[in-house]
Design a protein around this motif. Structure first.
Motif, PDB file in Angstrom:
ATOM      1  N   PHE A  12     -17.320 -28.910 -11.346  1.00 24.74           N
ATOM      2  CA  PHE A  12     -15.911 -28.834 -11.721  1.00 24.74           C
ATOM      3  C   PHE A  12     -15.673 -27.612 -12.593  1.00 24.74           C
ATOM      4  CE2 PHE A  12     -16.552 -33.214 -10.634  1.00 24.74           C
ATOM      5  CZ  PHE A  12     -15.389 -33.544  -9.962  1.00 24.74           C
ATOM      6  N   ARG A  13     -14.543 -26.949 -12.335  1.00 21.79           N
ATOM      7  CA  ARG A  13     -14.178 -25.748 -13.091  1.00 21.79           C
ATOM      8  C   ARG A  13     -12.689 -25.788 -13.408  1.00 21.79           C
ATOM      9  NH1 ARG A  13     -17.690 -23.730  -8.998  1.00 21.79           N
ATOM     10  NH2 ARG A  13     -19.611 -23.020  -9.930  1.00 21.79           N
ATOM     11  N   ASP A  14     -12.346 -25.166 -14.524  1.00 24.58           N
ATOM     12  CA  ASP A  14     -10.939 -24.983 -14.864  1.00 24.58           C
ATOM     13  C   ASP A  14     -10.552 -23.574 -14.463  1.00 24.58           C
ATOM     14  OD1 ASP A  14     -10.428 -27.512 -16.024  1.00 24.58           O
ATOM     15  OD2 ASP A  14     -11.521 -26.893 -17.825  1.00 24.58           O
ATOM     16  N   THR A  15      -9.533 -23.456 -13.612  1.00 31.70           N
ATOM     17  CA  THR A  15      -9.058 -22.153 -13.155  1.00 31.70           C
ATOM     18  C   THR A  15      -7.584 -22.003 -13.509  1.00 31.70           C
ATOM     19  OG1 THR A  15      -8.438 -22.993 -10.974  1.00 31.70           O
ATOM     20  CG2 THR A  15     -10.694 -22.168 -11.226  1.00 31.70           C
ATOM     21  N   GLN A  16      -7.008 -20.880 -13.112  1.00 32.17           N
ATOM     22  CA  GLN A  16      -5.596 -20.626 -13.378  1.00 32.17           C
ATOM     23  C   GLN A  16      -4.702 -21.622 -12.641  1.00 32.17           C
ATOM     24  OE1 GLN A  16      -5.232 -16.645 -12.012  1.00 32.17           O
ATOM     25  NE2 GLN A  16      -6.294 -15.765 -13.780  1.00 32.17           N
ATOM     26  N   GLY A  18      -5.522 -24.727 -11.926  1.00 32.04           N
ATOM     27  CA  GLY A  18      -5.772 -26.098 -12.365  1.00 32.04           C
ATOM     28  C   GLY A  18      -7.248 -26.454 -12.265  1.00 32.04           C
ATOM     29  N   ARG A  19      -7.521 -27.739 -12.324  1.00 29.11           N
ATOM     30  CA  ARG A  19      -8.895 -28.239 -12.243  1.00 29.11           C
ATOM     31  C   ARG A  19      -9.350 -28.162 -10.788  1.00 29.11           C
ATOM     32  NH1 ARG A  19     -13.144 -29.130 -15.569  1.00 29.11           N
ATOM     33  NH2 ARG A  19     -14.075 -31.163 -15.332  1.00 29.11           N
ATOM     34  N   VAL A  20     -10.536 -27.574 -10.565  1.00 24.47           N
ATOM     35  CA  VAL A  20     -11.038 -27.329  -9.216  1.00 24.47           C
ATOM     36  C   VAL A  20     -12.439 -27.912  -9.103  1.00 24.47           C
ATOM     37  CG1 VAL A  20     -11.715 -25.518  -7.594  1.00 24.47           C
ATOM     38  CG2 VAL A  20      -9.670 -25.234  -8.954  1.00 24.47           C
ATOM     39  N   VAL A  21     -12.746 -28.509  -7.950  1.00 24.53           N
ATOM     40  CA  VAL A  21     -14.093 -28.980  -7.651  1.00 24.53           C
ATOM     41  C   VAL A  21     -14.686 -28.082  -6.575  1.00 24.53           C
ATOM     42  CG1 VAL A  21     -13.319 -30.684  -5.946  1.00 24.53           C
ATOM     43  CG2 VAL A  21     -15.515 -30.988  -7.048  1.00 24.53           C
ATOM     44  N   VAL A  22     -15.961 -27.733  -6.758  1.00 30.14           N
ATOM     45  CA  VAL A  22     -16.696 -26.926  -5.782  1.00 30.14           C
ATOM     46  C   VAL A  22     -17.891 -27.762  -5.336  1.00 30.14           C
ATOM     47  CG1 VAL A  22     -17.962 -24.797  -5.382  1.00 30.14           C
ATOM     48  CG2 VAL A  22     -16.015 -24.796  -6.938  1.00 30.14           C
ATOM     49  N   PHE A  23     -17.936 -28.075  -4.055  1.00 26.85           N
ATOM     50  CA  PHE A  23     -19.013 -28.905  -3.531  1.00 26.85           C
ATOM     51  C   PHE A  23     -20.218 -28.036  -3.183  1.00 26.85           C
ATOM     52  CE2 PHE A  23     -15.181 -31.362  -2.447  1.00 26.85           C
ATOM     53  CZ  PHE A  23     -15.483 -32.523  -3.146  1.00 26.85           C
ATOM     54  N   SER A  24     -21.407 -28.545  -3.472  1.00 26.23           N
ATOM     55  CA  SER A  24     -22.620 -27.797  -3.135  1.00 26.23           C
ATOM     56  C   SER A  24     -22.815 -27.812  -1.627  1.00 26.23           C
ATOM     57  CB  SER A  24     -23.837 -28.418  -3.825  1.00 26.23           C
ATOM     58  OG  SER A  24     -24.044 -29.731  -3.372  1.00 26.23           O
ATOM     59  N   GLY A  25     -23.458 -26.766  -1.134  1.00 24.14           N
ATOM     60  CA  GLY A  25     -23.717 -26.656   0.290  1.00 24.14           C
ATOM     61  C   GLY A  25     -22.612 -25.965   1.056  1.00 24.14           C
ATOM     62  N   ASP A  26     -21.577 -25.512   0.364  1.00 30.04           N
ATOM     63  CA  ASP A  26     -20.479 -24.813   1.030  1.00 30.04           C
ATOM     64  C   ASP A  26     -20.763 -23.317   0.973  1.00 30.04           C
ATOM     65  OD1 ASP A  26     -18.128 -24.156   2.258  1.00 30.04           O
ATOM     66  OD2 ASP A  26     -16.869 -24.511   0.498  1.00 30.04           O
ATOM     67  N   ALA A  38      -7.716 -39.734 -11.880  1.00 34.34           N
ATOM     68  CA  ALA A  38      -8.320 -40.786 -11.046  1.00 34.34           C
ATOM     69  C   ALA A  38      -9.075 -40.187  -9.868  1.00 34.34           C
ATOM     70  CB  ALA A  38      -7.239 -41.746 -10.556  1.00 34.34           C
ATOM     71  N   GLU A  39      -8.513 -39.151  -9.266  1.00 30.12           N
ATOM     72  CA  GLU A  39      -9.191 -38.486  -8.158  1.00 30.12           C
ATOM     73  C   GLU A  39     -10.465 -37.792  -8.643  1.00 30.12           C
ATOM     74  OE1 GLU A  39      -8.332 -35.015  -4.838  1.00 30.12           O
ATOM     75  OE2 GLU A  39      -6.650 -35.878  -5.942  1.00 30.12           O
ATOM     76  N   GLU A  40     -10.412 -37.194  -9.823  1.00 28.77           N
ATOM     77  CA  GLU A  40     -11.604 -36.549 -10.382  1.00 28.77           C
ATOM     78  C   GLU A  40     -12.704 -37.566 -10.644  1.00 28.77           C
ATOM     79  OE1 GLU A  40     -12.967 -33.939 -14.270  1.00 28.77           O
ATOM     80  OE2 GLU A  40     -10.845 -34.026 -13.742  1.00 28.77           O
TER      81      GLU A  40
END
Length: 162
Positions: A12-16, A18-26, A38-40
């Protein structure tokens, strides 16, 4: 479960935007906007289950494979040290069955489940990901493997003293 929490939190990262998730293997390093807390939490729960299963398969599979290979080696050869290739072959065969197959099924399930957490409209292109800090991993692994092979070679060709 500090180790698994640390691995999940790196996704998970905070960007301009908003909150972003980066999945491994992409391979494209895409991020997906997380719309709510709740989604997070749902994504974090899924990632914790995946990484726990990932570590479990790798660690216990490695130990089981080593135990089976040792048992087969000492049961099959009179002097197992003289049959290094046979010992390693037993280990690789058992490892592929006990780790490779379950891990392939886990990875396939992981990739299929990602579509339930993401939508193409939420995709965000990331810039400046810390990939440059990870460039040393592959040369380090290759160097360590070469070091181990050199040690095996030195032990295999050293002169025998009666």
């Amino acid at each position: 479960m500090g180790l698994i929490d640390a691995v999940v939190n790196r996704s998970f990262r905070d960007t301009q935007s908003g909150r972003v998730v980066v999945f491994s293997g992409d391979p494209r390093k895409r991020g997906y906007l997380v719309k709510s807390l709740a989604e997070e939490q749902k994504i974090k729960s899924f990632l914790k289950m995946f990484y726990f299963a990932h570590l479990y398969i790798l660690v216990f599979g490695m130990m089981f494979s080593q135990g089976c290979a040792s048992w087969l080696t000492y049961g099959s050869f009179a002097k197992p040290a003289h049959h290094l290739l046979g010992s390693v072959s037993f280990f690789v065969g058992v490892y592929l069955l006990m780790v490779g197959l379950p891990y392939a099924f886990l990875w396939r399930a992981y990739k299929r489940a990602l579509t339930s957490f993401t939508a193409p409209a939420d995709e965000v292109l990331l810039t400046g990901i810390e990939a440059s800090g990870r460039r040393w991993i592959l040369p380090a692994v290759v160097g360590f493997a070469l070091l181990i092979l050199a040690a095996i070679l030195v032990l295999a060709v050293r002169p025998r003293v009666p």
